[in-house]
Design an enzyme around this catalytic site. Structure first.
Site, short mmCIF file in Angstrom:
data_model
loop_
_atom_site.label_atom_id
_atom_site.label_comp_id
_atom_site.label_asym_id
_atom_site.label_seq_id
_atom_site.Cartn_x
_atom_site.Cartn_y
_atom_site.Cartn_z
N HIS A 510 -66.70 40.95 92.36
CA HIS A 510 -67.98 41.51 92.82
C HIS A 510 -68.08 43.00 92.49
O HIS A 510 -69.06 43.45 91.88
CB HIS A 510 -68.09 41.28 94.34
CG HIS A 510 -69.31 41.90 94.96
ND1 HIS A 510 -70.40 41.16 95.36
CD2 HIS A 510 -69.61 43.18 95.28
CE1 HIS A 510 -71.31 41.96 95.87
NE2 HIS A 510 -70.86 43.20 95.84
N GLU A 511 -67.07 43.75 92.87
CA GLU A 511 -67.13 45.20 92.65
C GLU A 511 -67.14 45.52 91.17
O GLU A 511 -67.78 46.48 90.74
CB GLU A 511 -65.96 45.90 93.34
CG GLU A 511 -65.99 45.83 94.86
CD GLU A 511 -67.32 46.26 95.46
OE1 GLU A 511 -67.98 47.15 94.89
OE2 GLU A 511 -67.71 45.69 96.50
N HIS A 514 -70.62 45.47 89.87
CA HIS A 514 -71.29 46.77 90.02
C HIS A 514 -70.84 47.73 88.91
O HIS A 514 -71.64 48.46 88.33
CB HIS A 514 -70.92 47.41 91.36
CG HIS A 514 -71.59 46.80 92.55
ND1 HIS A 514 -72.95 46.63 92.64
CD2 HIS A 514 -71.09 46.36 93.74
CE1 HIS A 514 -73.26 46.10 93.82
NE2 HIS A 514 -72.14 45.92 94.51
N HIS A 517 -72.57 47.10 85.72
CA HIS A 517 -73.95 47.59 85.82
C HIS A 517 -73.98 49.11 85.51
O HIS A 517 -74.91 49.61 84.87
CB HIS A 517 -74.45 47.32 87.24
CG HIS A 517 -75.93 47.31 87.42
ND1 HIS A 517 -76.51 47.15 88.65
CD2 HIS A 517 -76.96 47.46 86.55
CE1 HIS A 517 -77.83 47.18 88.52
NE2 HIS A 517 -78.13 47.37 87.26
ZN LIG Z 1 -71.86 44.96 96.31
#
Ligand SMILES: [Zn+2]
Length: 748
Positions: A510-511, A514, A517
């Site tokens: 998940h991290e 980011h 992104h």
């Molecule tokens: Zn998050």
């Protein structure tokens, strides 16, 4: 445990709001048409100039705690002078001499703030905490002084009003629009009297919400629930019982037992407590913690906050607080968020009833002669789950070693999808010896950026997991991204293999979502770069990347038993995924209820809000709002009741009219997973397409358009309901959600 991408400090908001810009070597007024008479002060110390390290990475060997305060003060003074210079420019306002000049202002402030708030989050000290307390209100006031400056706004408005006649790139147009609209949103277009009233409301809201936060915290921390005998706590472990005895003694009642309340309505010890009366007592203490039945009562604060918010919205010509607060969100209109959630209600209500019936059976089988209540729910749900899925989390962990999770799992996924490669480096200074640094290389072999990975729990780190930047990507400054991921994985004792729970594996993916992104940012302006996106969008790309943690070809590259080297059994992964669909009537239902309750409070007109003027009317409004939903609210109460709903009442805006964001991004995530699966899964073509349409776009365009460019259609809620196990079973419920189209998805 879910990630929080930016610190929710006033200073972080300031960074976003007035686009302080670190990095680069340009004069803030280089593009101004005429030299200004305003003198820009020179900064001193480490933060006065850019780092000389690769990628402008912070040089932690050269920074001392004494550097921060003077750097903040100087950084604010410099930005103030830069803004004065923009205002004093005798040339007519242009995009370059006003909008871009504002974007460029505050470089030193940005440099110090990025390093400082990274450290207060992940490696703080008493001194850093003191500085934080001192500097935060000053940063807020500094940001307001820019956003609410009428002379500055007059220049911005002149440029904005002339936009139709200008030739601009789409990104320039977005920057202009954002700059103008954020100032309007703060009150720039109001009359002086209205603006004074807004300031007064802001200040009052700040006081009331701080008081709410303190009372809600006190209702939790200072309200342990006392039990007379050890029998009341039957079922708890010896260490939990000892802790309860200690807590009672600390609270002046030696010989008794006390359990401290936790944040949410449900309490984590309830499932193991055998004594039903004791369960009911603990649950009710949680549920009534702040509604006046005990010492704390936050109800009149809620009434006042709701009234002031409705009044503020009306000053801006908006019907209610939600309409005002949602201006920069993807969903934009309250109705879009409401319709989105309300369409889930029939299936969710049916699932809640089906789960309750199943639990009633389990209670009967256990010899009980009662129907399930919220305080019984998880005791029986967990029993069924354990029998049905037979999942041993410790056994699962033995297949996940941290270095393999990162380098053979996460990095492998990034190579397969996007062609990235990684090289560990030890020549870049770190703020803690447990931080690992990698150079990230792009698909063409060029350097893409720098990645810091800070995995372990320690007392100097706040809880949770998050991502942020030391340096943002920007073509204006010629900067490449320097990004960190922070997690809180319990560190294995020296000499033991570092294993990771499956939850933390997911969070690591998940991290890094980011981080991608941020790495794929392709923007001219920092304030639109990478993860600088709406609250109800920013969690979407990160959530999507969780799907690859259990993708077969990724798993078979990183998940091996730490002793035997055997690959993780497919059956174990199947169980994890099946168990994730269990008990969603409660797990998901309590979140949907809280999100809808938030929207109800945010949808009051000034007159409606003002009519809620007694504690009893606050209770009645909450009750009525929840009953209107059609969910089983007495079996499944909301995750937070209004009286301790910190997300929406403990800061002036916070997550108010925004708690739905967690659900909204999940919809985008699940629908995107479906797209990947239908299009061949983990391929470079799919990764490149996602990068081109979503990950590289920052905050430069309409989010619905972004999604459509990726998926070829508007987002659809069905995959999310399927993932939550909410589309099977009940026929009637099924038909009501069958087409699953999100209402109001016309691109605006
Ligand atoms: Zn998050």
């Amino acid at each position: 445990m879910k990630a929080q991408i930016l610190a929710t400090t006033a200073a972080a908001a300031l960074l976003a709001a007035c686009s302080t810009t670190p990095g680069g070597e340009m004069d803030p007024l280089a593009d101004a048409d005429v030299e200004s008479t305003v003198t820009i002060p020179e900064g001193t110390g480490y933060f006065a100039t850019d780092s000389t390290l690769p990628f402008l990475a912070p040089d932690f060997t050269k920074i001392s705690e004494d550097d921060y305060l003077p750097a903040f003060e100087q950084g604010m003074a410099i930005q103030k002078a830069e803004i004065e210079a923009i205002k004093a420019n005798p040339a007519a306002p242009t995009f370059e001499n006003t909008i871009v000049a504002m974007e460029k202002s505050g470089r030193m402030l940005g440099r110090v703030a990025r390093v400082f708030f990274a450290l207060t989050g992940s490696n703080t000290t008493d001194r850093l905490d003191e500085i934080n307390t001192e500097i935060s209100p000053k940063l807020t006031a500094h940001g307001d002084s820019i956003t609410l400056d009428p002379e500055l706004f007059a220049r911005v408005k002149a440029v904005y009003d002339n936009r139709a006649a200008m030739t601009m790139t789409p990104e320039d147009a977005t920057l202009l629009e954002n700059t103008y609209e954020s100032m309007v949103h703060a009150g720039a277009l109001l009359t002086d009297a209205q603006r004074e009233r807004v300031k007064a409301i802001n200040s009052e809201l700040s006081t009331l919400t701080t008081e709410f936060g303190q009372l809600a915290r006190s209702a939790m921390n200072d309200n342990p629930v006392f039990f007379d005998s050890r029998e009341d706590l039957a079922g708890l472990s010896d260490s939990d019982i000892q802790a309860a005895a200690d807590l009672a003694a600390e609270n002046g009642q030696p010989g008794k037992f006390a359990i401290a309340l936790q944040n949410t309505t449900q309490q984590p010890l309830l499932p193991t407590m055998e004594n039903r009366d004791a369960r009911e007592k603990l649950f009710k203490a949680s549920y009534h913690r702040a509604d006046g039945r005990m010492d704390v009562d936050t109800r009149m604060l809620i009434a006042k906050i709701a009234t002031l918010r409705a009044e503020k919205a009306a000053l801006f010509g908006e019907a209610d607080w939600a309409s005002y607060a949602m201006w920069d969100r993807m969903a934009e209109k309250p109705k879009t968020a409401l319709d989105f959630m309300e369409q889930m209600v029939p299936a969710l209500a049916a699932t809640q009833r089906a789960e309750a019936a199943m639990l009633d059976e389990a209670i009967k089988a256990d010899g009980g002669d009662y129907e399930v209540k919220p305080w019984d729910w998880y005791r029986y749900a967990n029993k069924i789950k354990a029998e049905r899925y037979d999942l041993d989390e410790d056994a699962v962990m033995e297949y996940f070693q941290l270095d393999k999770v990162l380098e053979d799992g996460v990095f492998f996924m990034a190579e397969e999808l996007y062609g990235l490669t990684f090289e560990r480096r030890t020549d870049v200074p770190v703020y803690h010896p447990d931080v690992w640094v990698y150079t990230v290389f792009d698909r063409d072999g060029s350097e893409l950026g720098l990645f810091y990975f800070d995995p372990f729990q320690r007392p100097s780190k706040r809880g949770g997991a998050w991502m942020s930047n030391f340096v943002d990507q920007s073509y204006l400054w010629g900067t490449k991204p320097v990004i960190y991921n922070v997690l809180n994985i319990p560190k294995a004792p020296e000499g033991e293999t570092q294993l990771v729970s499956f939850d933390w594996v997911n969070t690591t993916f998940h991290e890094f979502g980011h981080a991608l992104h941020g790495f794929f940012a392709d923007q001219r302006y920092e304030s639109l770069s990478g993860t600088a996106t709406a609250r109800d969008f920013v969690e979407y790309p990160s959530q999507v990347h969780e799907m690859w943690a259990t993708w077969p070809s990724v798993l078979s590259n990183y998940a091996f038993h730490y002793e035997t080297g055997e690959p993780i059994p497919a059956e174990m992964i199947d169980k994890i995924e099946a168990a994730a669909k269990f008990n969603q009537g409660y797990d998901f239902g309590e979140v949907v209820e809280a999100a809808l309750l938030d929207m109800k409070w945010s949808a009051l007109s000034p007159a409606e809000a003002a009519a809620i003027d007694t504690p009893e009317k606050v209770d009645a409004f909450e009750r009525q709002s929840l009953e209107e939903l059609g969910l089983e609210i007495d079996l499944v109460p909301p995750r937070y009741r209004s009286t301790y709903f910190n997300h929406i009442f403990s800061s002036p805006s916070g997550y108010s009219a925004g708690y739905y964001s967690y659900l909204w991004t999940e919809m985008l995530d699940r629908d995107s997973r479906k797209w990947f699966i239908e299009n061949g899964g983990l391929t470079r073509a799919n990764g490149d397409h996602y990068r081109a349409t979503v990950l590289s776009r920052g905050g430069t365009m309409d989010y619905f358009e972004m999604f459509e460019n990726f998926a070829g259609r508007a987002p659809d809620v069905t995959p999310m309901l399927e993932a939550r196990g909410l589309t099977e079973g009940d026929e009637a419920a099924d038909s009501e959600v069958s087409d699953g189209k999100l209402p109001g998805t016309a691109v605006n």
